[in-house]
Design an enzyme around this catalytic site. Structure first.
Site, mmCIF file in Angstrom:
data_model
loop_
_atom_site.group_PDB
_atom_site.id
_atom_site.type_symbol
_atom_site.label_atom_id
_atom_site.label_comp_id
_atom_site.label_asym_id
_atom_site.label_seq_id
_atom_site.Cartn_x
_atom_site.Cartn_y
_atom_site.Cartn_z
ATOM 1 N N LYS A 35 27.263 -16.172 5.240
ATOM 2 C CA LYS A 35 26.006 -16.390 4.521
ATOM 3 C C LYS A 35 25.964 -15.605 3.200
ATOM 4 O O LYS A 35 25.284 -15.991 2.266
ATOM 5 C CB LYS A 35 24.814 -15.988 5.389
ATOM 6 C CG LYS A 35 24.716 -16.674 6.742
ATOM 7 C CD LYS A 35 24.521 -18.175 6.635
ATOM 8 C CE LYS A 35 24.027 -18.804 7.926
ATOM 9 N NZ LYS A 35 25.024 -18.853 9.002
HETATM 10 C C1 LIG Z 1 25.352 -19.789 9.940
HETATM 11 C C2 LIG Z 1 26.633 -19.626 10.636
HETATM 12 C C3 LIG Z 1 27.368 -20.741 11.083
HETATM 13 C C4 LIG Z 1 26.865 -22.150 10.931
HETATM 14 O O1 LIG Z 1 26.857 -22.569 9.578
HETATM 15 P P1 LIG Z 1 25.967 -23.822 9.133
HETATM 16 O O2 LIG Z 1 26.109 -23.876 7.656
HETATM 17 O O3 LIG Z 1 24.576 -23.509 9.565
HETATM 18 O O4 LIG Z 1 26.515 -25.012 9.820
HETATM 19 C C5 LIG Z 1 28.595 -20.510 11.678
HETATM 20 N N1 LIG Z 1 29.067 -19.255 11.857
HETATM 21 C C6 LIG Z 1 28.378 -18.172 11.457
HETATM 22 C C7 LIG Z 1 28.937 -16.832 11.719
HETATM 23 C C8 LIG Z 1 27.146 -18.320 10.818
HETATM 24 O O5 LIG Z 1 26.471 -17.235 10.420
#
Ligand SMILES: *Cc1c(COP(=O)(O)O)cnc(C)c1O
Length: 497
Positions: free
Chosen positions: A112
């Site tokens: 993120k």
């Molecule tokens: C948010 C997240 C995901 C999923 O990603 P999306 O873009 O919501 O599909 C997968 N792995 C981790 C560690 C995340 O923080």
């Protein structure tokens, strides 16, 4: 050329990139999408010599056409700096014969950070460009990682406040500690008595609440979103797929034009959608493999063409993917409906009222680039353990879901293309699940003892993000019921309840 954006639920109105970033969600509840996906205007040969920041500029300038070069470069350079623990920002690591694109080297050790370290800059620049004088309130629902990354990005950013809602029993210990110890006068964190879907639906409802908008406006506030429904989050995620391909080329792992496949551990469908956009920009990606955990609503969708959220919500060891309503899928549905806003709106209405919709055979044909797969809890643990034993590499639970799905696909399809796996979190963030996958007896240890043990096992130094929470004070203790989110927001902002 000026690229404009439309809502997935309205064919008429267009807005600029900066307006779309500011709004987050369209007034009709739709998501902003560019009217077309721009092509890269530089070659892979040029890209292979570029730094992450240069690649980011090459990609983002194609999408954010109303930003000046100076504005965009300022945003990029403020985001991708020493907050990351490596100069390359997103390292490619070869594990067995798979390439892991490590997206967890930012301030909060999950992918993120790749978008949320730049979003505050994109947003404040957009506010300036559009002469916004109100204070921007970022409302965010989190399945664990977005919350902390958004808090870190927006903490003490002038002209902004941020409120994060997370599911009280739905995040890892480290994820929770990271959020409730967040500093910054403008930050608020609230645990809701519900799951991520409740949090996300609640936040969406607040965005669509016209009365609330009026009341806030009178108090000098306007909402925006740091969730991946904001196009200002999606576009920065396209960058690392372009970058990864260019680095594979630079390292002579592939030849120019060679097709690869990409596997992404998926929750809200933001990360994999970014890979799809990268493909449309011109990156030679043959297959996009969408990996789910036991909440396999997307796997079923790709199998059958029917999206059905009416099922039991499972709490898994990959909590950031514990999602039944993948909000970014709407952008793909809109695309495969031939950018038909009305058709998309009808399907989304069905999702809202009945919890289920089905796409047409014609739409399903347009999903040929995608493959769905899922990993059970046992398969996830096995992948962590087996990879550790055979290579010494320790991966987190989310990445393990993708690694399992990638391998299973290779075995079943005989696809021999080079495989890229999006590695989305540091194993430190999910230390208990990771360590007990390697050896169940670790479960007896407390959280920080496990973290010290993980350092020994993996040979990877404990990240700063973990050291920071070891002795930090708890600063946020608010909790609320799912149906009290509106009142909670008003109380936090000091608006009459
Ligand atoms: C948010 C997240 C995901 C999923 O990603 P999306 O873009 O919501 O599909 C997968 N792995 C981790 C560690 C995340 O923080």
């Amino acid at each position: 050329m000026n690229l404009l954006y439309k809502s997935t639920r309205n064919a008429e109105k267009t807005v600029t990139a900066s307006e779309a970033i500011l709004k987050g969600l369209a007034e009709d509840g739709g998501l902003f999408v560019p009217v077309e996906i721009p092509k890269l205007d530089v070659t892979m040969d040029d890209l292979k010599d570029m730094s992450y920041q240069e690649t980011a500029y090459a990609v983002m300038k194609q999408f954010f056409t109303d930003f000046t070069e100076e504005e965009l470069k300022h945003c990029i350079n403020s985001a991708y700096d020493e907050k990351f623990d490596t100069e390359v920002i997103a390292p490619l690591v070869k594990v067995g014969n798979t390439y892991h694109l490590e997206l967890f080297h930012g301030a909060t050790i999950a992918f993120k950070d790749m978008a949320l370290s730049i979003l505050p800059h994109l947003l404040t620049t957009s506010a300036k460009k559009n002469h916004v004088t109100k204070e921007i309130v970022i409302l965010t629902a989190t399945s664990g990682d977005t919350g902390k990354a958004a808090l870190a990005g927006f903490a003490d950013v002038p002209g902004t406040k941020i409120i994060v809602f997370y599911p009280k029993d739905g995040v890892s210990k480290v994820q929770e500690l990271q959020m409730v110890t967040q500093k910054g006068k403008n930050t608020s964190v609230v645990a809701i008595h519900g799951n991520f879907d409740n949090a996300q639906s609640g936040v969406k409802a607040l965005f669509e609440d016209k009365e609330l908008e009026q009341e806030l406006s009178q108090s000098g506030y306007q909402f925006s979103s740091a969730n991946s429904i904001n196009i200002g989050r999606l576009v920065p995620q396209v960058v690392y797929y372009v970058y990864a391909y260019a680095k594979l080329l630079e390292n002579e792992e592939i030849v120019n034009g060679e097709k690869i496949k990409v596997t992404v551990p998926t929750g809200n469908f933001g990360n994999i959608l970014a890979a799809y956009y990268a493909k449309q920009m011109g990156v030679p990606i043959a297959k996009l493999i969408c990996a789910s955990n036991e909440n396999k609503v997307l796997y079923d969708f790709f199998q059958t063409g029917k999206y059905d959220k009416n099922r039991e919500f499972v709490l898994t060891s990959s909590p950031s993917m514990d999602i039944l309503i993948s909000s970014n899928l709407e952008r793909l549905i809109y695309t495969i409906a031939g950018q038909d806003a009305q058709k998309n709106a009808e399907l989304m209405k069905k999702l809202n009222t009945e919890g289920v919709y089905e796409i047409t055979a014609e739409m399903k044909e347009k999903l040929a680039d995608f493959v769905g797969g899922y990993a059970t809890e046992e398969e996830t643990r096995e992948t962590i353990r087996d990879t550790y034993r055979s290579t010494g590499y320790v991966m987190d639970t989310h990445t393990a879901v993708a690694a399992h799905v990638c391998k299973a696909y290779q075995t079943n399809s005989k696809d021999t293309l080079k495989a890229l796996v999006a590695s989305t979190a540091s194993p430190y963030k999910f230390a208990r699940s990771v360590m007990t996958s390697i050896d169940a007896s670790y479960d007896a240890m407390d959280e920080f003892a496990l973290i010290d043990e993980l350092e020994k096992v993996s040979g990877v130094e404990i990240p700063k993000a973990i050291e920071e929470i070891r002795n930090a004070d708890i600063l946020h203790t608010k909790e609320c019921e799912v149906d009290k989110m509106k009142e909670t927001v008003k109380t936090i902002l000091g608006v009459e309840v």
